[in-house]
Scaffold this motif. Structure first.
Motif, PDB file in Angstrom:
ATOM      1  N   VAL A 254       0.839  -1.191   0.000  1.00  0.00           N
ATOM      2  CA  VAL A 254       0.000   0.000   0.000  1.00  0.00           C
ATOM      3  C   VAL A 254       0.874   1.240   0.000  1.00  0.00           C
ATOM      4  CG1 VAL A 254      -1.838  -1.207   1.226  1.00  0.00           C
ATOM      5  CG2 VAL A 254      -0.162   0.117   2.527  1.00  0.00           C
ATOM      6  N   PHE A 255       0.278   2.368  -0.398  1.00  0.00           N
ATOM      7  CA  PHE A 255       0.984   3.641  -0.461  1.00  0.00           C
ATOM      8  C   PHE A 255       0.189   4.672   0.326  1.00  0.00           C
ATOM      9  CE2 PHE A 255       2.073   7.670  -2.738  1.00  0.00           C
ATOM     10  CZ  PHE A 255       3.426   7.676  -2.437  1.00  0.00           C
ATOM     11  N   GLY A 256       0.787   5.199   1.372  1.00  0.00           N
ATOM     12  CA  GLY A 256       0.113   6.189   2.208  1.00  0.00           C
ATOM     13  C   GLY A 256       0.596   6.085   3.640  1.00  0.00           C
ATOM     14  N   GLN A 257       0.218   7.053   4.443  1.00  0.00           N
ATOM     15  CA  GLN A 257       0.653   7.071   5.834  1.00  0.00           C
ATOM     16  C   GLN A 257      -0.174   6.097   6.675  1.00  0.00           C
ATOM     17  OE1 GLN A 257       3.228   8.530   6.942  1.00  0.00           O
ATOM     18  NE2 GLN A 257       3.741   9.952   5.293  1.00  0.00           N
ATOM     19  N   ILE A 258       0.520   5.256   7.419  1.00  0.00           N
ATOM     20  CA  ILE A 258      -0.128   4.369   8.386  1.00  0.00           C
ATOM     21  C   ILE A 258       0.398   4.758   9.761  1.00  0.00           C
ATOM     22  CG2 ILE A 258      -0.444   1.989   9.148  1.00  0.00           C
ATOM     23  CD1 ILE A 258      -0.133   1.073   6.316  1.00  0.00           C
ATOM     24  N   ASP A 259      -0.457   5.332  10.586  1.00  0.00           N
ATOM     25  CA  ASP A 259       0.008   5.841  11.870  1.00  0.00           C
ATOM     26  C   ASP A 259       0.263   4.690  12.847  1.00  0.00           C
ATOM     27  OD1 ASP A 259      -2.508   5.052  12.873  1.00  0.00           O
ATOM     28  OD2 ASP A 259      -3.362   7.052  12.637  1.00  0.00           O
TER      29      ASP A 259
END
Length: 293
Positions: A254-259
């Motif tokens: 996946v591409f994106g911020q995972i907190d």
């Protein structure tokens, strides 16, 4: 001396083919930038317009706040070395270096001689008689010794063997630290040069699909592996770049911020989260020429 670059709504066409599609970004300057993209993504066209080798069809490019096209005062501050080396085939190596000194205000003749010695260039031979690797080294020597405030290398070292390429990378970083400038490197050899990049731009089909600091960009790529149904549930709503499945086990990129909270939830659900290298991330982002969906 370093120059920033502003690209605003840039479009370039070759007949019916759109090479750059409404491209916009800003580079503050004084960094080493990586420009990545598959063949035909628009990298060479973009660099050619920045270097004023051709005009834009629409939009604007500013280097140090000025348009470079047909502007001698700014184009002498820009150096683009392409794969062919940008040198005159009929000239001798020593003549190429001499001619470069006549047109480049920041030229360092001593440094050019040092580089020529490092790459073992035969100064009295014609460029056309040299091996492909030596021709690439001539281009690299010109690009480095020019010390232009904006220096761009467009796959210009592909003809060099691995030891010569790594010598170039080491020397580039060393000289950049002593003489800061804006450097853009267009490359397919991502794993070799990724450690040099402070920021990365990724083009896909003439569009900018990613632009960020290298560390931040890599952190946005995450592989998630575990039981297929759990992976599918966890990745709902995320930008999925790819997935692989073997039996009941699935791995999704996946591409994106995972907190941190989401990461804790993933671990609690028995999922494994792993990093994605820059080269793998690039492959996923440009898969099928569509960019992230």
């Amino acid at each position: 001396m370093t120059h920033g670059i502003d690209v605003r709504n840039l479009t370039a066409r070759f007949g019916d083919v759109v090479a750059l599609d409404n491209l916009s970004f800003s580079l503050t300057g004084g960094k080493i930038y990586g420009l990545l993209g598959r063949n035909g993504s628009g990298k060479t066209t973009l660099l050619s317009i920045i270097a004023a080798f051709r005009a834009a069809d629409d939009g604007i490019v500013l280097v140090d706040g000025r348009e470079p096209f047909e502007n001698g005062r700014i184009t002498e501050q820009i150096c683009l070395i392409r794969e062919a080396g940008n040198v005159i085939d009929g000239a001798k190596v020593q003549d190429v270096l001499k001619m470069s000194s006549n047109f480049r205000p920041h030229w360092d003749a001593d440094y050019a001689a040092q580089l020529a010695d490092m790459f073992e260039l035969p100064m009295k031979k014609k460029v056309s008689s040299l091996s492909r690797g030596q021709q690439s080294a001539v281009g690299i020597t010109v690009g480095m010794a020019t010390r232009a405030p904006v220096t761009m290398f467009d796959e210009s070292y592909l003809g060099m063997d691995a030891p010569s390429r790594y010598a170039f990378y080491d020397e580039l970083l060393r000289d950049y630290m002593e003489h800061p400038r804006t450097i853009i490197i267009s490359t397919h050899l991502i794993e070799e040069v990724a450690s040099l990049f402070e920021e990365v731009l990724i083009l896909d089909d003439g569009r900018l699909v990613a632009h960020d600091e290298t560390d931040m960009l890599v952190q946005r790529g995450v592989s998630i592996a575990g039981r297929a149904s759990v992976v599918d549930e966890f990745t709902k709503g995320l930008t999925i770049l790819s997935h692989q499945q073997l039996g009941g086990t699935k791995s999704t990129t996946v591409f994106g911020q995972i907190d941190e909270q989401k990461r804790a939830e993933a671990r609690a659900a028995g999922l494994e989260l792993g990093p994605v290298g820059l080269q793998d991330l690039f492959v996923h982002l440009t898969k099928d020429g569509r960019g992230p969906q």
